[in-house]
Design a protein around this motif. Structure first.
Motif, short mmCIF file in Angstrom:
data_model
loop_
_atom_site.label_atom_id
_atom_site.label_comp_id
_atom_site.label_asym_id
_atom_site.label_seq_id
_atom_site.Cartn_x
_atom_site.Cartn_y
_atom_site.Cartn_z
N THR A 205 -4.74 -1.02 -1.31
CA THR A 205 -5.36 -0.86 0.01
C THR A 205 -5.60 -2.24 0.63
OG1 THR A 205 -6.46 1.09 -0.87
CG2 THR A 205 -7.25 0.25 1.24
N ASN B 51 -3.53 9.18 -9.24
CA ASN B 51 -2.41 9.52 -10.12
C ASN B 51 -2.82 9.27 -11.57
OD1 ASN B 51 0.02 9.53 -11.55
ND2 ASN B 51 1.16 8.77 -9.81
N PHE C 200 -5.36 4.68 9.82
CA PHE C 200 -6.07 4.80 8.54
C PHE C 200 -7.06 3.67 8.33
CE2 PHE C 200 -2.17 7.20 6.97
CZ PHE C 200 -2.72 8.40 7.37
N ARG D 70 0.15 17.25 -4.33
CA ARG D 70 -1.04 16.83 -5.08
C ARG D 70 -1.86 15.86 -4.24
NH1 ARG D 70 0.75 16.79 -10.91
NH2 ARG D 70 -1.13 15.58 -11.34
N GLU D 71 -3.17 15.84 -4.53
CA GLU D 71 -4.06 15.05 -3.68
C GLU D 71 -3.77 13.55 -3.74
OE1 GLU D 71 -8.13 16.05 -4.46
OE2 GLU D 71 -8.02 17.86 -3.28
N PHE D 72 -3.30 13.07 -4.88
CA PHE D 72 -3.13 11.62 -4.95
C PHE D 72 -2.05 11.11 -3.99
CE2 PHE D 72 -0.76 13.12 -8.76
CZ PHE D 72 0.50 12.72 -8.40
N LYS E 154 -0.78 3.38 10.05
CA LYS E 154 -1.57 2.47 9.24
C LYS E 154 -2.80 1.99 10.00
CE LYS E 154 0.00 -1.20 6.60
NZ LYS E 154 1.10 -1.95 6.00
N PHE F 235 -11.43 13.39 -1.09
CA PHE F 235 -10.97 14.75 -1.30
C PHE F 235 -11.82 15.52 -2.29
CE2 PHE F 235 -7.37 12.14 -0.08
CZ PHE F 235 -7.09 12.75 1.12
N LEU G 65 -2.00 11.99 -0.90
CA LEU G 65 -2.78 11.65 0.28
C LEU G 65 -3.55 10.34 0.07
CD1 LEU G 65 -4.22 15.14 1.28
CD2 LEU G 65 -2.17 14.01 2.07
N THR G 66 -4.12 10.17 -1.13
CA THR G 66 -4.83 8.93 -1.41
C THR G 66 -3.91 7.74 -1.22
OG1 THR G 66 -6.01 10.15 -3.11
CG2 THR G 66 -6.33 7.78 -3.07
N SER G 67 -2.69 7.89 -1.70
CA SER G 67 -1.75 6.80 -1.60
C SER G 67 -1.40 6.51 -0.15
CB SER G 67 -0.50 7.14 -2.41
OG SER G 67 0.25 6.00 -2.66
N VAL G 68 -1.21 7.56 0.64
CA VAL G 68 -0.91 7.36 2.06
C VAL G 68 -2.10 6.68 2.74
CG1 VAL G 68 -0.48 8.56 4.23
CG2 VAL G 68 0.67 9.30 2.18
N LEU G 69 -3.30 7.13 2.39
CA LEU G 69 -4.49 6.52 2.99
C LEU G 69 -4.69 5.08 2.52
CD1 LEU G 69 -7.02 9.46 2.78
CD2 LEU G 69 -6.05 8.50 4.83
N SER G 70 -4.11 4.73 1.37
CA SER G 70 -4.18 3.35 0.92
C SER G 70 -3.17 2.48 1.65
CB SER G 70 -3.94 3.25 -0.59
OG SER G 70 -4.89 3.99 -1.28
N GLY G 71 -2.45 3.07 2.58
CA GLY G 71 -1.52 2.30 3.40
C GLY G 71 -0.13 2.18 2.81
N ASN G 72 0.18 2.96 1.77
CA ASN G 72 1.51 2.85 1.17
C ASN G 72 2.55 3.53 2.05
OD1 ASN G 72 0.95 1.39 -1.15
ND2 ASN G 72 0.23 3.22 -2.21
N ARG H 75 -13.09 3.30 -2.47
CA ARG H 75 -11.77 2.93 -1.98
C ARG H 75 -11.64 3.21 -0.49
NH1 ARG H 75 -7.74 4.26 0.30
NH2 ARG H 75 -8.61 6.35 0.51
N GLU I 170 -7.83 14.76 -9.24
CA GLU I 170 -6.50 14.76 -8.64
C GLU I 170 -6.35 13.64 -7.61
OE1 GLU I 170 -3.56 17.20 -8.13
OE2 GLU I 170 -3.93 16.92 -10.24
N THR I 171 -7.47 12.98 -7.30
CA THR I 171 -7.43 11.98 -6.24
C THR I 171 -6.57 10.79 -6.62
OG1 THR I 171 -9.61 12.66 -5.56
CG2 THR I 171 -8.88 10.53 -4.79
N ASN J 193 -2.17 -3.75 1.58
CA ASN J 193 -1.50 -3.11 2.69
C ASN J 193 -2.20 -3.31 4.02
OD1 ASN J 193 0.60 -2.07 1.18
ND2 ASN J 193 -0.55 -0.23 0.62
N PHE J 194 -3.52 -3.46 3.98
CA PHE J 194 -4.24 -3.65 5.24
C PHE J 194 -4.63 -5.11 5.46
CE2 PHE J 194 -4.93 0.85 4.26
CZ PHE J 194 -4.57 1.42 5.46
N LYS K 182 5.93 4.16 -6.76
CA LYS K 182 4.74 3.95 -7.59
C LYS K 182 4.12 5.26 -8.06
CE LYS K 182 3.34 -0.28 -5.28
NZ LYS K 182 2.45 -0.65 -4.16
N GLU K 183 4.14 6.27 -7.21
CA GLU K 183 3.43 7.50 -7.58
C GLU K 183 4.34 8.50 -8.27
OE1 GLU K 183 0.21 7.90 -7.00
OE2 GLU K 183 -0.13 6.18 -5.72
#
Lengths: 330, 317, 284
Positions: B113, B101, B86, C166-168, B83, B93, C170-177, B164, B98-99, B116-117, C185-186
């Motif tokens: 975000t 959900n 990041f 799927r790419e989201f 964390k 991406f 990664l987005t979720s991981v990068l959002s700190g989840n 984001r 697809e970025t 979490n941060f 959630k996903e």
């Protein structure tokens, strides 16, 4: 002069009905086109402008929810025009592959991953071509690949052993196996990198020169159009906004949208700042009134909001649908 | 000036195949590069050249087989707290659709975000921060508020995705083919955005692409990758206006120029990725027009030349 | 409320829903039964349907209608226990194996495959024979739950595997989840339709399995369920003796229940299908 495919006032819409609510997506909205013989014809437009739908209609493949509302598509077959949209299933099947071929988007990923390429192809060909045995077709395919400079051994490979560029080239090569007069290709170079792109374009050009037939190439990439097409059409929100020889469109774009598209292309050796079109592409669900480009157009005037201009009927091949470029009324 | 990210002999080896016929593919082969603060660094090359693997290693989604990645002199492979990582390094991406959900609101990712941060104490502060970042990319909170990804256009989604990633004030942004799926009419506005962010927020960007024309347009320095090697690197003007490595020349020549006057191009050879990865000597020797005997035997060393570094026997003394 | 309104436009949902309401109403009615479900000879035997006994009486001297209300209630209890508990196992196994991968995946899928390859029916019969008298409602439910999750765990795992790419993600991981919030959630919203449709299928399977076990006489026959009712009727040769009301009641109820569940499941999973949901979200 008549072309090999004539499209007249074509309107094909998607009619979606979900839980009683009816929605109409005006994907191809009043399109008139003439696709000339023996050249590579380009159709440019961004995603969701209806270019894939137009291609499907050209292929006479209209299946629900897509519906034909008006207009016709005529094929020139042995100097006779045939309305393709009124043909029955059997007649259409007879024309496919021998007269007209369609390479759908992402066709490089349609191969069955656990079968060798030749197996997939034989299954496909045998169901489309009557009167020829599988082995005969296979040797025909090998010969054809060899002529196009591709190794015939590739047919013995599994799809995952080949790169995307190679698979795409095989898909294209084999769709021209029965020497169709018209080949429709939907975004054949998208998702490929520049080197693979170049190889695919090279192949398209080779095939065209050998068969002297017509390619209709749909892609959003103006660079590709500049590279390979002789004449082209620019599509925006279901309508054709400009047609003409590629050279003229690039040297003298008339429609503001085309101007943006061409001027925004970056070039090596040119560091000047590039701007893209303001605003966002319209939704085909309820396109803007009048000229669909008017909300984004820097030169908009009152009439643009009310009425869609027709392609001007100048004698030139280069035509544009824009109120700014009308000749003064007589 | 001190670098913010340094890669030293970074290597990633995958082993492929079944139980009996394993082949090892060196996807990234001892590459070294460094990122300066507030610069745009392009990693360019055709698909399967190792550029995305490199990006995934920087993001910590893959572990390097060998070599090291230093962020402000801290080795990434020793970072346990993902964390915290990041917070400094974020990514955008390729496919904007697809970025996010499709069943979740876009704004959820922003609030998550921040939560979490620990970036805002309350709802109001969070919204202010979101508004600030969205403004920076040319959107506003009301554009995305309450919306699902399906309701926004590709351009808007890609901007939202960039906004984001900026929430944590990262010093490094990795953009993996960020415009290849954005509509042609909007593409340049997204490209311009990266330049603006770099200048006004002091973010360094690693721009990963196969499109050399946009790379030339926005980046400061470039590294051309081929089958796991960096074959040429240096300031972008030097490398692209005056290419030295035969592969760079090929790439530049292959760009579809928006000029119908030059249609014909010399035919090129096209080889399969796997075959080239397993090649001995210079990986490009199979299709290099200037191939020599030594190229097939030995991998060339890096040679410095006019401010660029080239990996080619032609330039070795 | 909008959700229900949309769903009721589908006739399959309406019919399924009405049938399930009707059957649940019967199950609830059992609490008001004037008779004891286990006691014999409470009413005159073998009477055809009449106003005093709506569906007649059986050879054990019980009222068929009130007996059926108990049978529905008990069968539903068994099926719900089996369905819900096996869902919990399937979801946990599927998600952990799919998301964590590596050694977790190999161990969990090893167990799953083990359960899949053993001949399930034989084992069920064997266990039922051993436990027989101990097989009350809850334990029958647990037994079915234990054998009913393996296939669905595999299905859920494969869905999670594809979502992970799927790419989201990664987005979720990068959002700190973290893992837990990422998965809930996903992935959960996208797998709910799958979980729901496997739940209903599993309930239908449990009802069928209970009937099979009962007809083979492998469960405690004192407790009225759809299966045991049928077993008694067959045992007393109700068909041969012309006591059609006794045998047809559980048969028709079972068919109604299975049809209702089937229609309910396909209409709801169609409604929950992510693609349809995305379309609806876009349609607003």
């Amino acid at each position: 002069m008549k072309g090999i495919i004539e499209v007249e006032q074509l309107q094909t819409f998607y009619v979606l009905e979900y839980l009683g609510k009816k929605k109409t997506v005006k994907a191809v909205n009043d399109v008139t086109l003439s696709i000339p013989e023996n050249e590579i014809y380009g159709i440019a437009g961004e995603s969701g402008c209806g270019k894939t739908t137009l291609l499907k209609t050209l292929f006479a493949s209209i299946e629900p929810p897509l519906q034909l509302f008006e207009g016709k598509v005529s094929y020139l077959i042995k100097n006779n025009f045939v309305n393709a949209l009124t043909l029955n299933g059997k007649e259409k099947r007879e024309l496919r592959w021998t007269y007209i071929s369609y390479i759908p988007q992402g066709s490089m990923s349609v191969f069955n991953p656990v079968k060798k390429l030749k197996v997939t192809y034989m299954d496909f060909l045998e169901s489309h071509v009557r009167g020829k045995a599988g082995r005969e077709l296979l040797s025909l395919a090998r010969h054809h690949l060899e002529q196009l400079g591709l190794s015939p051994q590739i047919l013995d490979a599994f799809p995952h052993q080949l790169s995307g560029g190679m698979r795409q080239r095989i898909a294209i090569a084999l769709s021209t196996l029965l020497k169709p007069q018209v080949i429709l290709a939907d975004e054949p170079t998208t998702a490929l990198d520049v080197v693979a792109q170049r190889a695919v374009l090279q192949l398209l050009r080779d095939i065209q020169q050998e068969l002297k037939n017509t390619f209709v190439l749909v892609t959003h990439d103006m660079g590709i159009h500049a590279n390979i097409t002789t004449s082209m059409a620019i599509m925006y929100a279901g309508k054709i906004v400009e047609v003409g020889p590629t050279q003229e469109i690039f040297s003298n774009p008339l429609h503001p949208y085309t101007q943006f598209l061409i001027n925004s292309l970056p070039r090596i050796g040119d560091k000047s700042s590039k701007k893209s079109v303001p605003g966002a592409p319209p939704s085909l669900l309820n396109p803007p009134s009048g000229c669909p480009f008017h909300p984004r157009c820097p030169e908009v005037s009152d009439i643009c909001q009310d009425k869609m201009p027709a392609l001007n009927n100048s004698t030139h091949k280069h035509k544009v649908a824009c109120w700014l470029r009308r000749e003064p009324s007589v | 000036m001190s670098e913010i990210l340094k890669a030293r002999s970074l290597t990633k080896i995958y082993s492929l195949g079944g139980l009996f016929s394993r082949t090892k593919i060196t996807a990234v082969d001892r590459i070294s590069f460094s990122i300066q603060p507030a610069e745009i660094f392009t990693l360019a090359g055709e698909s399967g050249c190792g550029k995305t693997t490199t990006a995934r290693m920087i993001l910590g989604f893959e572990y390097p087989t060998a070599g090291e990645l230093l962020y402000e002199d801290q080795n990434l492979t020793e970072v346990r707290d993902k964390k915290a990582w990041f917070k400094k390094v974020q990514a955008v991406f390729q496919n904007p659709f697809e970025t996010f959900n499709p069943l979740r609101k876009v704004e959820d990712y922003f609030f998550e975000t921040i939560h979490n941060f620990h970036l805002g104490k309350n709802e109001r502060e969070a919204e202010e921060l979101i508004e600030e970042k969205l403004q920076a990319v040319g959107l506003s909170f009301c554009d995305i508020s309450g919306k699902y990804p399906g309701e926004l256009s590709g351009g808007q989604l890609q901007r939202a995705s960039i906004a984001r990633s900026l929430l944590t004030n990262p010093s490094l942004l990795i953009a993996d083919e960020p415009v290849s799926m954005v509509d042609a009419s909007l593409r340049m506005s997204v490209v311009n955005l990266f330049r603006k962010l770099c200048d006004s927020f002091q973010v360094s960007v690693i721009y990963i692409t196969h499109d050399l024309a946009t790379a030339y347009y926005i980046s400061d320095r470039i590294a051309i990758m081929f089958r796991g090697h960096i074959v040429e690197t240096g300031p972008v003007d030097q490398v692209l206006e005056n290419p030295k490595h035969p592969y760079t020349k090929l790439l530049i020549e292959s760009i579809p120029q928006p000029d119908p006057q030059i249609q014909e191009k010399a035919p090129i050879k096209f080889l399969e990725e796997r075959e080239e990865y397993l090649r001995k000597g210079c990986k490009f020797s199979g299709r290099c027009p200037e191939v020599m005997e030594i190229c097939k035997q030995k991998v060339p060393d890096d040679t410095s030349l006019d401010g660029t570094v080239v990996k080619c026997h032609l330039y070795q003394k | 409320m909008g959700v229900l309104k949309d769903l009721f436009k589908d006739y399959r949902f309406s019919v399924g829903f009405i049938l399930i309401c009707f059957l649940s109403f019967l199950a609830i009615a059992s609490f008001f039964s004037p008779y004891d479900p286990i006691e014999w000879l409470q009413v005159p035997r073998d009477k055809a349907p009449s106003w005093s006994h709506l569906l007649g009486t059986n050879s054990k001297g019980q009222d068929v209608f009130w007996e059926a209300t108990f049978a529905i209630r008990n069968s539903l209890i068994i099926a719900l226990i089996a369905g819900l508990i096996s869902r919990v196992i399937a979801v946990l196994v599927g998600f952990i194996a799919g998301y964590k991968g590596g050694i977790y995946d190999r161990v969990l899928m090893g167990i799953t495959d083990g359960l899949l390859v053993i001949p399930l029916f034989l084992i069920l019969v064997l266990v039922a024979m051993l436990l027989r008298e101990a097989l009350t409602l809850v334990s029958t439910g647990l037994l079915l739950a234990f054998f009913g999750w393996a296939w669905d765990a595999r299905t859920i795992r494969s869905q999670v595997l594809s979502l992970r790419e799927r790419e989201f993600t990664l987005t979720s991981v990068l959002s700190g989840n973290g893992t837990l919030s990422l998965v809930s959630k996903e992935y959960l919203p996208l797998t709910i339709p799958l979980i729901f449709s496997t739940l209903i299928n599993n309930i239908a399977w449990a009802i069928g399995m209970e009937i099979v076990l009962a007809i083979l006489g492998l469960v405690s026959l004192d407790i009225p369920t759809l299966g045991t009712t049928l077993q008694w009727a067959i045992n007393y040769q109700a068909m041969l003796l012309g006591h059609w009301w006794w045998i047809l009641t559980p048969v028709i109820l079972t068919i109604l229940l299975l049809v209702a569940l089937y229609w309910f499941s396909i209409s709801v999973s169609e409604y929950l299908d992510p693609r349809m949901r995305i379309q609806r979200i876009g349609a607003k």
